[in-house]
Each structure stands twice: as C-alpha cells, then as structure tokens.
Design a protein around this motif. Structure first.
Motif, PDB file in Angstrom:
ATOM      1  N   GLU A  34      44.916  44.442  45.470  1.00 35.17           N
ATOM      2  CA  GLU A  34      46.183  43.703  45.589  1.00 35.17           C
ATOM      3  C   GLU A  34      46.387  42.771  44.393  1.00 35.17           C
ATOM      4  O   GLU A  34      47.469  42.717  43.808  1.00 35.17           O
ATOM      5  CB  GLU A  34      46.135  42.898  46.887  1.00 35.17           C
ATOM      6  N   ARG A  35      45.334  42.053  44.010  1.00 34.44           N
ATOM      7  CA  ARG A  35      45.496  41.017  42.997  1.00 34.44           C
ATOM      8  C   ARG A  35      45.427  41.526  41.564  1.00 34.44           C
ATOM      9  O   ARG A  35      45.769  40.804  40.639  1.00 34.44           O
ATOM     10  CB  ARG A  35      44.451  39.908  43.192  1.00 34.44           C
ATOM     11  N   MET A  36      44.955  42.727  41.373  1.00 32.24           N
ATOM     12  CA  MET A  36      44.914  43.217  39.989  1.00 32.24           C
ATOM     13  C   MET A  36      46.246  43.841  39.607  1.00 32.24           C
ATOM     14  O   MET A  36      46.489  44.181  38.453  1.00 32.24           O
ATOM     15  CB  MET A  36      43.762  44.199  39.769  1.00 32.24           C
ATOM     16  N   ALA A  37      47.135  43.982  40.589  1.00 38.11           N
ATOM     17  CA  ALA A  37      48.455  44.538  40.300  1.00 38.11           C
ATOM     18  C   ALA A  37      49.302  43.532  39.530  1.00 38.11           C
ATOM     19  O   ALA A  37      49.012  42.350  39.510  1.00 38.11           O
ATOM     20  CB  ALA A  37      49.139  44.911  41.603  1.00 38.11           C
ATOM     21  N   SER A  38      50.320  44.021  38.848  1.00 39.93           N
ATOM     22  CA  SER A  38      51.284  43.141  38.189  1.00 39.93           C
ATOM     23  C   SER A  38      52.626  43.837  38.189  1.00 39.93           C
ATOM     24  O   SER A  38      52.779  44.900  37.606  1.00 39.93           O
ATOM     25  CB  SER A  38      50.850  42.845  36.757  1.00 39.93           C
TER      26      SER A  38
END
Lengths: 336, 336
Positions: A34-38
């Motif tokens: 989830e957090r490595m997405a941009s």
C-alpha cells in the motif's frame, strides 16, 4: 497467530519464525504494498515492485515483529514499524547499487541497470520519506528517535567504508565501525524499536538492542568470510569478489596483521595498487589459510552469535525467544 | 532579536527578513554546523561544508523561523525545525546534482564533480537522516508528519519530472504537480511546521501553509520564465538551458497549446526528438513571444504571488507579516 501452535522444529529457524509470525507478516506485506504506491509518479511502484517482488527474506521487519510480540505487544502498530524498517533497508539497497555500480541483486538485474541511476536515487529517497511517515503513524517519539539515529549511522558506515576501501591500514576497529553502521545498526534498531513500542522494561529493551546488534555483526562477518569460502551456486556470487573489488574485510585485515615482508608486498600490489594477475586469488587464499585469518574470522562470528544469544536470557522464556536463539545459531551454522 | 528595531526599508525583503531574524538565524547556522559533522566519517563534513559554505540564502529555514515568530513562538525548537528544513533542501540538491549530472551549483563545482556520485548519494542520505533527528528533537509529532509528507511529495515531484521530460503531451496540470512537489512542498512545509510548533490556531496554520505553497510556486514559475529571459550574468546559467535540456516548463507548455502545424513540427523535432540545430533557440524564442506564452507565464507568476500575499491577511498585522508580504512581491518583482 498463535505462538502455541507448534511449528515444525526441523524447518530452518528463519522459516519457523516466518510461520509463527505469518499473520503479522502478511499484514506487514499488505502495508508495504500500500505504502510503496504513488498516485503521482507511476515510475515509483514499478521500481519498488521489482525489488519487493524479488522477495528477500524480510528478516529485519520479522525481527521487529518478533521483538514486539516477545514483549507482549498486542496492538497493530508494529506492522507500521516493520514496514518502515523494510523501507529503510530497501532504500539503502537501491542507493548501494548506485554507489557500487552493481548489476545484480538477489539473482536479478538491479534497478539502476533496468531503469537508471536517477530512478534508483529518487525512489530510494521516496522510500526513506515513506518510512518516516510510517514511523510517525506509531505516535511514538522514542521509536522515531531510534530509527532516525539508525538511518544516520547506516550512512556513516557506508561513507566510512568508501574511504576505507583499498586502504591496507584499515584496522579491525574501523571494520567493526563500518559493520555496525552498514549492517548491525538496522538490526539493532529493528529489535529495539519493537520492544520500545511494546512498552517493555528498560533491561529488555537493552537486551533486544544488543541481540539485534550482535546478530547483525555475526551476519556480516559470516558474509565476509563466505566470500572466501563458498562457491557461486550457494552465494549467488563468486569466491573472491571482495578480493577482486579490493575490499578490506575481516579475513584480509587479520591476514595483513600477520603478513611477512613477502605477503605484505603481495597485498600491496593486489589490494593497494589493484594490480591483480592470474593465480593471485589462489595465493591470497593460501595466505588467508596459512595465517589462520579464516579460522580467526570464523571464531569471531561464532562469538558474536553467542553474545547475542546470551543477551536473550534477560527475556522470559518462550517459544518465540527460542526461535530468536535458534536464528542466531543458524546465522553461523554454515561455519560450524 | 526585536522586531521593533526598525530595519532599513530600502533593503531587499530577503535581507530585511535576515536582519530582523538575525539572532535566530545565527542559532540555526550554529545548529547546522554542529549537526552536519560526523565523528565516524570525516568525508561527510567535507562534502557538506562545501555546500553549506557556498552559502545559499537560507530562504526556507528563514520562512520556518518567520512563521514560528509570527505566531508568537518564544521557545528555541524552531531552530531545530529550520535546520531540518535546510538539511532536507541540501540533501535534495546533492541528489539532484547526481540525477541531473550537474557540474555547477551556486557558481561552484558540484559535490558529485569534486568528489563522486557515491559521496553525493550517501551524504544526501546522511542529511535526510540528520533532518529527521532534528525534527524528533521538537517532540512534536504533527511537525514530523508535515515534514515527512513533504519529503515524500518532493521525491514524487522529481520522479514525475523524470518521466515528463521530453514529453510534448505534458499538461499544465502535470507541470504544477511537479512544481508543487519539487519546489512548493518544502516551502509550504517550512511555513506550516513553524506555525504548528508555535501552537497557532488552525486558520493561521492553513494560511501560512498556503502562503508558503504559493510563494514556492511563484518562485519556480519565475525561475522557469527567466530561463528564457535572463542572461548568464544575472542567473548564473545561460538563456535557453531548459530548451537545450528539452524540459517541458510552463512557457513551452503554453506555446505548445497554441502551436500551429509548423510550430508543432518544430517542437517535435527539437524537444521530442532532440534534434537541435543552429538558430533553433532563436526560433523558439520567437514562438514563445508570438503565442503570448511568455506573457501568460508572467501573469501566472504574478497571480501566484498575489494569492500568497492574500492569505497572509488571516494573520494579525505586524512588521514581520509585512516582510513576508514584501518577499512574495519581491520574488516576482523582476517580472513587473
């Protein structure tokens, strides 16, 4: 997850830990994804997916989760902390591959080769920033302090390694400074921060910090020793890579301390001047054996692993503690 | 420092701010010098000293200090925050110079040229880590959240710029996303975090965030416009650098929107394909003038500056508020 479900004791300690902490680690994986997405920059998840997809053992975040659980933590913020630890690790890998001009990592082409140095530098920065966001989510300033200190120490270790490279005067003291920085600082921060998040007593926090540090040092010393022992199949790299790259690791530092005039001349030519010829690696191996440098390095690794196991005794006995004990043993098992 | 000491009103706004905040900024400088040091890795202060020694205007940390003071802050932790902001800025400069393969910064050779890319990457990482340590010192989680978010957005902006480079389909929307990221995010975080640290009411925090953001956008739009207007003497770079580097900045995006078939073919050849010949820059300038692209870009910059000044009105009148108002005016003054 229940630690009471008896895991298969014949499996490797790392796999048994992974099994015991499976539901925690699944949550960590989901958070990482989830957090490595941009949304704003699609290049970012491409690059991170390449690295995260390549797997790796998630050893460091597993240590965070294990430390928190061992200290009785029952919340879910240890997932954020573990994901932060993995992001810091991945960011340093991305930047290391730029710094070392590496072409392979975990048996696959590196990001700097597949995309470019630019992407590796910037995506590494992005993961650093994301790791601090994840830590901030824990609302725990002491945890933030531990991990920001570790990030600084990691970089100091890498910079120190740059200036120590090819320098025959590198001492064991400098070697250990580099290792504490580039490897052990994140291990010890991973375990310490898990314990702090769990609100553990100070003596347990200190013990888990020391366990992580000793484990990290043992891990690196083993790695540096195996560079001279293993073959390409088991390590994914060739015997003597460090020799060819003129790296002053512990075996070489120990051999240098006992070098006679001839040996000294040999090391000066091959490492200091970088003039390496056919048969040099074989001669280097002879010197490393004859001086006892490999045997001494092996003893050092075992001692660090034992030191880590000893510190675990501060914590109450449990199956999870036994797994961490086994893990320290396993790191050096190939040397016994 | 007393804001009641009347500063010289004929000086430039930036210099007047620096004078009004002189004792604060001296403390920030001392903290920067202290925290950029590293006992373990002497290479680090060499590289940072090169950059910090080169001066720069310390505009971003000054904004943090000004915002905190404007909101009545009387402690000293705004110095830590300001130093953190400057470290993030310096780290991004170091990494940018690696990414852009730059040879000059502030009229001096870049660190990647004087040392190597390795040192620039690692010392940038070190400054990032140091900035988080400095923020952690403030014991204020909201401040940490603002600045870690800004760090992520900065990097997203840079990555987005990489993939937008040489792409004639780049929209104004994408341009502003890049600018908000690479430039405005740190300006707005600098002012917002100062206000948060001071415990200002939410409407003042929001106003100072918006002021910083608008100032940052105006700053970047002016920079992109002056690339086509100024000469090497005033800017330290040559007219048309962005054209030669095929960067899709606002003037070019606006000219493209009004390009006829001939003009479109010209931009495709020079920017998309990168086939640039003698006389092309002159022709590009003609198109930029004839389509009104330069004039429209100028109007956009003035509008952003005015928007920033407007938001300051939420704050109580003071000499310091007036200086920030003047600063926004000054950023675009060269265009009036």
């Amino acid at each position: 997850m229940s630690l009471d479900d008896k895991p298969d004791n014949t499996a490797k300690p790392h796999d048994r830990l992974a099994e015991a902490l499976a539901s925690d680690m699944a949550a960590v994986d989901a958070l990482i994804a989830e957090r490595m997405a941009s949304e704003n920059a699609p290049r970012i998840p491409e690059v991170t997916a390449h690295l995260v997809g390549a797997g790796g053992k998630r050893l460091r975040p597993m240590l965070t989760v294990a430390a928190a659980r061992l200290c009785g933590y029952e919340g879910s913020l240890h997932h954020n902390l573990a994901a932060a630890v993995e992001f810091i690790h991945t960011a340093t890998l991305l930047h290391d591959d730029v710094v070392d001009e590496s072409k392979q990592r975990r048996g696959r082409p590196t990001a700097n080769l597949l995309w470019d140095n630019k992407s590796s530098v910037l995506v590494g920065d992005y993961l650093f920033a994301r790791s601090f966001q994840l830590m901030t989510d824990t609302d725990n300033l002491r945890v933030l302090s531990i991990l920001s200190n570790a990030s600084a120490v990691i970089t100091e270790g890498e910079v120190l390694q740059l200036s120590a490279a090819e320098d025959l005067n590198t001492t064991e003291d400098t070697y250990y400074k580099v290792v504490r920085g580039k490897t052990a600082a994140l291990f010890s921060a991973a375990t310490e921060a898990g314990a702090v998040l769990a609100g553990a007593p100070e003596d347990q926090i200190a013990a888990l910090h020391d366990y992580g540090e000793s484990l990290g040092i043992a891990f690196q010393v083993v790695d540096d020793l195996l560079d001279y022992l293993s073959d390409a199949e088991t390590m994914g790299k060739n015997v003597g890579d460090d020799f060819r790259e003129r790296k002053l690791t512990l075996p070489l530092i120990k051999a240098l301390a006992k070098a006679d005039a001839d040996a000294r001349a040999f090391w000066t030519r091959t490492i200091d001047k970088g003039d390496q010829r056919e048969g040099d690696l074989e001669h280097a191996m002879e010197l490393l054996h004859a001086t006892g440098a490999l045997e001494e390095t092996r003893a050092a690794a075992l001692e660090w692993a034992d030191r880590g196991r000893e510190r675990l005794k501060v914590l109450p006995e449990s199956e999870l503690r036994q797994m961490l004990d086994d893990l320290a043993d396993y790191v050096v098992a190939r040397l016994r």
